[in-house]
Design an enzyme around this catalytic site. Structure first.
Site, PDB file in Angstrom:
ATOM      1  N   ALA A   1      29.579   9.723  12.928  1.00  0.00           N
ATOM      2  CA  ALA A   1      28.518  10.320  11.970  1.00  0.00           C
ATOM      3  C   ALA A   1      27.455   9.554  11.760  1.00  0.00           C
ATOM      4  O   ALA A   1      26.350   9.903  11.685  1.00  0.00           O
ATOM      5  CB  ALA A   1      29.512  10.651  10.680  1.00  0.00           C
TER       6      ALA A   1
ATOM      7  N   GLU B   1      29.135  -2.078   9.498  1.00  0.00           N
ATOM      8  CA  GLU B   1      30.286  -1.648  10.015  1.00  0.00           C
ATOM      9  C   GLU B   1      31.235  -2.914   9.686  1.00  0.00           C
ATOM     10  O   GLU B   1      31.150  -3.948  10.205  1.00  0.00           O
ATOM     11  CB  GLU B   1      30.046  -1.391  11.600  1.00  0.00           C
ATOM     12  CG  GLU B   1      31.629  -1.236  12.484  1.00  0.00           C
ATOM     13  CD  GLU B   1      32.554  -0.067  11.949  1.00  0.00           C
ATOM     14  OE1 GLU B   1      31.894   0.956  11.806  1.00  0.00           O
ATOM     15  OE2 GLU B   1      33.615  -0.266  11.465  1.00  0.00           O
TER      16      GLU B   1
ATOM     17  N   GLU C   1      39.141  17.081  22.398  1.00  0.00           N
ATOM     18  CA  GLU C   1      38.680  18.432  23.188  1.00  0.00           C
ATOM     19  C   GLU C   1      37.309  18.902  22.614  1.00  0.00           C
ATOM     20  O   GLU C   1      37.219  18.922  21.430  1.00  0.00           O
ATOM     21  CB  GLU C   1      40.016  19.316  22.452  1.00  0.00           C
ATOM     22  CG  GLU C   1      41.286  19.032  23.007  1.00  0.00           C
ATOM     23  CD  GLU C   1      42.424  19.856  22.144  1.00  0.00           C
ATOM     24  OE1 GLU C   1      42.062  20.229  21.053  1.00  0.00           O
ATOM     25  OE2 GLU C   1      43.458  19.634  22.530  1.00  0.00           O
TER      26      GLU C   1
ATOM     27  N   TYR D   1      39.539  27.296  10.446  1.00  0.00           N
ATOM     28  CA  TYR D   1      39.694  27.341  12.029  1.00  0.00           C
ATOM     29  C   TYR D   1      39.892  28.531  12.650  1.00  0.00           C
ATOM     30  O   TYR D   1      39.357  28.991  13.760  1.00  0.00           O
ATOM     31  CB  TYR D   1      41.128  26.371  12.271  1.00  0.00           C
ATOM     32  CG  TYR D   1      40.845  25.016  12.766  1.00  0.00           C
ATOM     33  CD1 TYR D   1      40.345  24.015  11.667  1.00  0.00           C
ATOM     34  CD2 TYR D   1      40.737  24.455  14.027  1.00  0.00           C
ATOM     35  CE1 TYR D   1      40.411  22.651  12.048  1.00  0.00           C
ATOM     36  CE2 TYR D   1      40.675  23.233  14.373  1.00  0.00           C
ATOM     37  CZ  TYR D   1      40.582  22.349  13.262  1.00  0.00           C
ATOM     38  OH  TYR D   1      40.166  20.887  13.648  1.00  0.00           O
TER      39      TYR D   1
ATOM     40  N   VAL E   1      30.927  -2.507   3.171  1.00  0.00           N
ATOM     41  CA  VAL E   1      30.157  -2.337   1.934  1.00  0.00           C
ATOM     42  C   VAL E   1      31.317  -1.766   0.773  1.00  0.00           C
ATOM     43  O   VAL E   1      32.186  -0.969   1.104  1.00  0.00           O
ATOM     44  CB  VAL E   1      29.352  -0.723   2.393  1.00  0.00           C
ATOM     45  CG1 VAL E   1      28.708  -0.420   1.157  1.00  0.00           C
ATOM     46  CG2 VAL E   1      28.500  -1.160   3.404  1.00  0.00           C
TER      47      VAL E   1
HETATM   48  C1  LIG Z   1      43.459  10.767  17.576  1.00  0.00           C
HETATM   49  C2  LIG Z   1      42.432  11.539  17.470  1.00  0.00           C
HETATM   50  C3  LIG Z   1      42.141  12.851  17.920  1.00  0.00           C
HETATM   51  C4  LIG Z   1      41.033  13.630  17.818  1.00  0.00           C
HETATM   52  N1  LIG Z   1      40.822  14.971  18.475  1.00  0.00           N
HETATM   53  C5  LIG Z   1      39.706  15.253  18.411  1.00  0.00           C
HETATM   54  C6  LIG Z   1      39.234  16.485  19.118  1.00  0.00           C
HETATM   55  O1  LIG Z   1      40.086  16.960  20.173  1.00  0.00           O
HETATM   56  N2  LIG Z   1      38.086  17.204  19.336  1.00  0.00           N
HETATM   57  C7  LIG Z   1      37.147  16.717  18.233  1.00  0.00           C
HETATM   58  O2  LIG Z   1      36.197  17.012  18.351  1.00  0.00           O
HETATM   59  N3  LIG Z   1      37.436  15.679  17.471  1.00  0.00           N
HETATM   60  C8  LIG Z   1      38.456  14.885  17.537  1.00  0.00           C
HETATM   61  N4  LIG Z   1      38.795  13.827  16.731  1.00  0.00           N
HETATM   62  C9  LIG Z   1      37.808  13.760  15.525  1.00  0.00           C
HETATM   63  C10 LIG Z   1      36.818  12.778  15.860  1.00  0.00           C
HETATM   64  O3  LIG Z   1      37.232  11.888  16.734  1.00  0.00           O
HETATM   65  C11 LIG Z   1      36.333  12.425  14.493  1.00  0.00           C
HETATM   66  O4  LIG Z   1      36.248  13.386  13.539  1.00  0.00           O
HETATM   67  C12 LIG Z   1      35.065  11.573  14.528  1.00  0.00           C
HETATM   68  O5  LIG Z   1      35.021  10.577  15.666  1.00  0.00           O
HETATM   69  C13 LIG Z   1      34.847  10.868  13.025  1.00  0.00           C
HETATM   70  O6  LIG Z   1      33.695  10.071  13.092  1.00  0.00           O
HETATM   71  P1  LIG Z   1      33.226   9.672  11.718  1.00  0.00           P
HETATM   72  O7  LIG Z   1      31.924   8.801  12.044  1.00  0.00           O
HETATM   73  O8  LIG Z   1      32.839  10.838  10.885  1.00  0.00           O
HETATM   74  O9  LIG Z   1      34.415   8.769  11.080  1.00  0.00           O
HETATM   75  P2  LIG Z   1      35.152   7.342  11.794  1.00  0.00           P
HETATM   76  O10 LIG Z   1      35.130   7.482  13.299  1.00  0.00           O
HETATM   77  O11 LIG Z   1      36.342   7.304  10.917  1.00  0.00           O
HETATM   78  O12 LIG Z   1      33.969   6.228  11.423  1.00  0.00           O
HETATM   79  C14 LIG Z   1      33.851   5.668  10.233  1.00  0.00           C
HETATM   80  C15 LIG Z   1      33.379   4.237  10.523  1.00  0.00           C
HETATM   81  O13 LIG Z   1      33.074   3.716   9.315  1.00  0.00           O
HETATM   82  C16 LIG Z   1      33.321   2.497   9.150  1.00  0.00           C
HETATM   83  N5  LIG Z   1      33.465   2.148   7.563  1.00  0.00           N
HETATM   84  C17 LIG Z   1      33.881   3.156   6.719  1.00  0.00           C
HETATM   85  N6  LIG Z   1      33.882   2.721   5.425  1.00  0.00           N
HETATM   86  C18 LIG Z   1      33.293   1.277   5.397  1.00  0.00           C
HETATM   87  C19 LIG Z   1      32.780   0.371   4.655  1.00  0.00           C
HETATM   88  N7  LIG Z   1      33.020   0.639   3.409  1.00  0.00           N
HETATM   89  N8  LIG Z   1      32.108  -0.442   5.266  1.00  0.00           N
HETATM   90  C20 LIG Z   1      31.925  -0.790   6.345  1.00  0.00           C
HETATM   91  N9  LIG Z   1      32.568   0.126   7.245  1.00  0.00           N
HETATM   92  C21 LIG Z   1      33.157   1.333   6.780  1.00  0.00           C
HETATM   93  C22 LIG Z   1      34.900   2.370   9.565  1.00  0.00           C
HETATM   94  O14 LIG Z   1      35.377   1.202  10.005  1.00  0.00           O
HETATM   95  C23 LIG Z   1      34.380   3.481  11.016  1.00  0.00           C
HETATM   96  O15 LIG Z   1      33.901   2.719  12.102  1.00  0.00           O
HETATM   97  C24 LIG Z   1      39.985  13.055  16.953  1.00  0.00           C
HETATM   98  C25 LIG Z   1      40.334  11.938  16.289  1.00  0.00           C
HETATM   99  C26 LIG Z   1      41.376  11.236  16.502  1.00  0.00           C
HETATM  100  C27 LIG Z   1      41.437  10.009  15.803  1.00  0.00           C
END
Ligand SMILES: Cc1cc2nc3c(=O)[nH]c(=O)nc-3n(C[C@H](O)[C@H](O)[C@H](O)COP(=O)(O)OP(=O)(O)OC[C@H]3O[C@@H](n4cnc5c(N)ncnc54)[C@H](O)[C@@H]3O)c2cc1C
Lengths: 66, 589
Positions: B33, B56, B82, B201, B250
């Site tokens: 994100a 991060e 997926e 879903y 943060v």
């Molecule tokens: C096991 C697994 C299977 C999945 N399977 C699928 C799938 O099949 N298909 C699909 O499309 N998606 C899948 N997903 C979902 C997808 O991977 C996640 O929704 C997506 O990667 C989330 O990204 P994000 O940036 O929103 O959150 P995150 O990846 O959680 O990133 C948040 C980041 O912010 C950092 N952070 C948060 N708060 C702070 C703070 N206060 N200070 C500093 N750093 C901070 C964290 O360390 C982290 O690095 C899966 C996820 C997992 C874990």
């Protein structure tokens, strides 16, 4: 019928038909035999037993374990 | 911000928003994100890269999208993604990101070509009795009552379903269907999960109902998603001089309120144990990834379980601090407290180097894992596994550095409160070797070989205490809107921010919220591609009715007398019309 009325009517008809199958059955069932007889329409014929796999048995818990 | 669909908006480039060069951006989190937000700020908002700062807490980017060769342990993936063609904003992002190997080839190009040449198709979706395909595999086995329950759920509103759980809207027949087995294991739904999310879903992926049993609609990256998706994003952003600050937490964001306006005025952070404050103005845009399902992950190894103890991480702490300042910022506790014990916590990456396991995998999947093609096309679920173990084997190699004799198998267990069928322990208490042994048992390896093969493999369990948090039962207002009402410079991104219609636990949701956040705060004048509208497409709905009924036409359905009369009258009425055409095309007549 005017052209645009015809179009609107057919749209409603299409939408109705799509869900009609699923819901028509339900309504008909309530109006008819199901209220009187248990075996007329589908009833929940299945029970979960100890022989069922865990993932099925877990559906009967609130998520805090069997 | 507005939604759009179609090529006109998809191919258009927005004009430079007013004062874009005066804006700075502070992004909390370098997960998908956060990285996507940075790309959209640069590409669509024309904000200079050096004015974008990403904080991060960890030492490396990517968040949940991992994939690492850990020197002490081995290969580790916490999960595999997926993906599907209608992740509209995700592909909008990756069309602009060059691959690492060739600047002329985008990540989307690479993905598109790869999946054309090596499409997904699974011949075995579920097994039982130590490696035998379930006899009804390929059928959804939904009773009429179960189909009616699906329809009822879909027709309910989200308001009506607030805090409702899946097992409160479905009965036994539904849960005994293959549909539930396939659905729950493919998307990691637990019976206690949110009915609102289940409904989303069902609508969001209605175009996949016909491929649930063979998963032919799924698409996969070349390597693990860290290498195939995150690394190219990082290179793109580094080339644009975006400022990455790792090991930086943060701690708080101060938000000031005046009538109908909210403005973030201060960012408090800790970087390498040093506390810092950054003062903010309305030209400083803040993007917060609130909550994270992989935060506080612990790692085990072949001989040790992944530790259960963990702390509440900065993502939840920051969200709590924000929520305490404004009720529009959601209710984080709903997602990270009181997570049921009967849920998914552990996944394990097994690396095999000997050949003995290959015949069993070939027997189940019909595919040679050494061929370089997709092996399982998503999970193969083990129906009678007490842990509800799922097996996923991606194209090999799954890591660029992977040697030709190494085979990587990813395992996950959706229930953590039960002893295994072979290993009499809960999955959370098992070492990597023990989890591997349970897997070998279920795929039919003779018991006298199990310990030896598992010993020779290297299996790394990970404990993800919040992996099911996205699916916790929720109601309107528990997640903050991407841009809360009145917010001038603060947005929430990721799967705990609220955007209509889209489904969590997806990469798409992270990218969508990032795009919506950037387009709103910067006033980018281009449509955000709407969530794929298949649930509004009559052809798709009709087709799903055909597949939900295990490929029966309307006259083949077990209807009572009266219903049959009604159906005959209907079919007569539509004879020779457009309706007959589309019903026929959907195989319903
Ligand atoms: C096991 C697994 C299977 C999945 N399977 C699928 C799938 O099949 N298909 C699909 O499309 N998606 C899948 N997903 C979902 C997808 O991977 C996640 O929704 C997506 O990667 C989330 O990204 P994000 O940036 O929103 O959150 P995150 O990846 O959680 O990133 C948040 C980041 O912010 C950092 N952070 C948060 N708060 C702070 C703070 N206060 N200070 C500093 N750093 C901070 C964290 O360390 C982290 O690095 C899966 C996820 C997992 C874990």
């Amino acid at each position: 019928m005017k052209k645009h009325t015809l179009f609107a009517a057919s749209l409603i008809f299409v939408a109705g038909a799509a869900v009609g199958h699923l819901y028509g059955n339900k309504i008909l069932r309530n109006r008819h035999c199901c209220k009187k007889s248990n075996n007329c329409c589908t009833v929940n014929s299945s029970k979960i037993t100890a022989a069922d796999p865990v993932y099925i048995r877990e559906t009967e818990t609130n998520g805090h374990g069997l | 911000m507005y939604y759009s669909n179609g090529n006109y908006e998809a191919f258009a480039r927005p004009q430079k928003p007013a004062n874009a060069e005066d804006k700075s951006a502070y992004i909390v989190g370098s997960g998908l994100a956060g990285l996507a937000a940075a790309v959209f700020l640069i590409r669509d908002g024309q904000v200079p890269g050096n004015q974008i700062h990403i904080f991060e807490e960890l030492a490396l980017p990517g968040g949940s999208m991992d994939g690492i060769l850990n020197e002490q342990r081995s290969y580790i993936i916490r999960g595999g993604r997926e993906m599907e063609p209608h992740f509209e904003t995700l592909w909008d992002l990756f069309r602009s990101i060059p691959t690492l190997d060739d600047p002329e080839v985008s990540v989307l190009d690479e993905f598109y070509w790869l999946n054309k040449n090596d499409p997904s198709y699974s011949t075995t979706r579920a097994i039982e009795n130590r490696g035998k395909q379930i006899t009804t595999d390929g059928q959804l086995t939904l009773s009429r009552k179960a189909i009616e329950e699906i329809a009822k759920l879909v027709l309910a509103s989200e308001e009506q379903l607030g805090d409702v759980k899946i097992n409160e809207v479905f009965g036994t027949e539904f849960f005994k269907s293959n549909f539930w087995l396939y659905w729950s294991t493919m998307f990691a739904f637990e019976p206690w999960a949110s009915a609102v999310e289940m409904r989303r879903y069902l609508l969001r992926f209605v175009h996949h109902v016909g491929t649930l049993q063979n998963m032919s609609a799924l698409k996969f990256t070349k390597f693990n998603q860290y290498e195939s998706l995150i690394k190219p994003l990082i290179k793109f952003l580094e080339n644009k001089n975006v400022d990455f600050q790792y090991n930086t937490t943060v701690d708080n964001i101060i938000v000031e309120h005046s009538t109908e306006k909210k403005i973030a005025t201060e960012l408090d952070l800790t970087s390498s144990e040093e506390k810092k404050k950054i003062s903010l103005t309305a030209d400083d845009l803040i993007f917060v990834t609130n909550g994270s399902i992989t935060e506080s992950t612990t790692y085990g190894d072949n001989t040790h379980p992944a530790p259960k103890e963990h702390e509440i991480g900065p993502s939840w702490n920051l969200w709590e601090k924000l929520a305490s300042q404004d009720s529009d910022f959601g209710h984080p506790a709903k997602f990270y407290k009181n997570i049921p014990t009967a849920s998914w916590v552990i996944s394990t990456t097994c690396t095999f180097t000997d050949e003995r396991v290959i015949p069993y995998i070939k027997k189940i999947t019909g595919k040679d894992p050494r061929s370089g093609s997709i092996v399982t096309s998503g999970p193969v679920s083990i129906k009678d596994s007490n842990w509800l173990l799922g097996i996923s084997i991606s194209r090999q190699p799954h890591f660029q550095q992977q040697r030709s004799n190494e085979l990587i198998v990813w395992l996950y267990g959706l229930f953590s409160d039960q002893p295994g069928n072979y290993i009499q322990k809960k999955i959370t208490e098992c070492s990597g070797k023990e989890i591997c042994e349970e897997f070998l048992y279920h795929i039919g390896v003779p018991e006298n070989q199990i310990a030896n093969i598992a010993q020779a493999a290297n299996s790394i369990p990970v404990n993800m205490p919040y992996i099911t948090s996205y699916f916790m039962p929720r109601t309107t207002g528990d997640r903050p809107l991407v841009v809360p009402a009145g917010s001038q410079n603060l947005a929430f991104i990721g799967n705990f921010a609220e955007t209509p219609r889209d489904t969590v636990f997806t990469t798409e949701y992270s990218v969508r919220t990032a795009m919506e956040a950037v387009y709103q705060l910067l006033d980018v004048d281009r449509g955000v591609p709407e969530v794929f509208a298949s649930s509004f497409d009559l052809r798709t709905i009709l087709n799903s009715i055909y597949y939900l009924n295990d490929q029966k036409s309307l006259p083949e359905l077990p209807l009572n007398k009266l219903e049959k009369v009604g159906l005959d009258a209907f079919l007569k009425k539509i004879q020779g019309t457009y309706l007959e055409e589309i019903f026929k095309a959907a195989n319903l007549i």
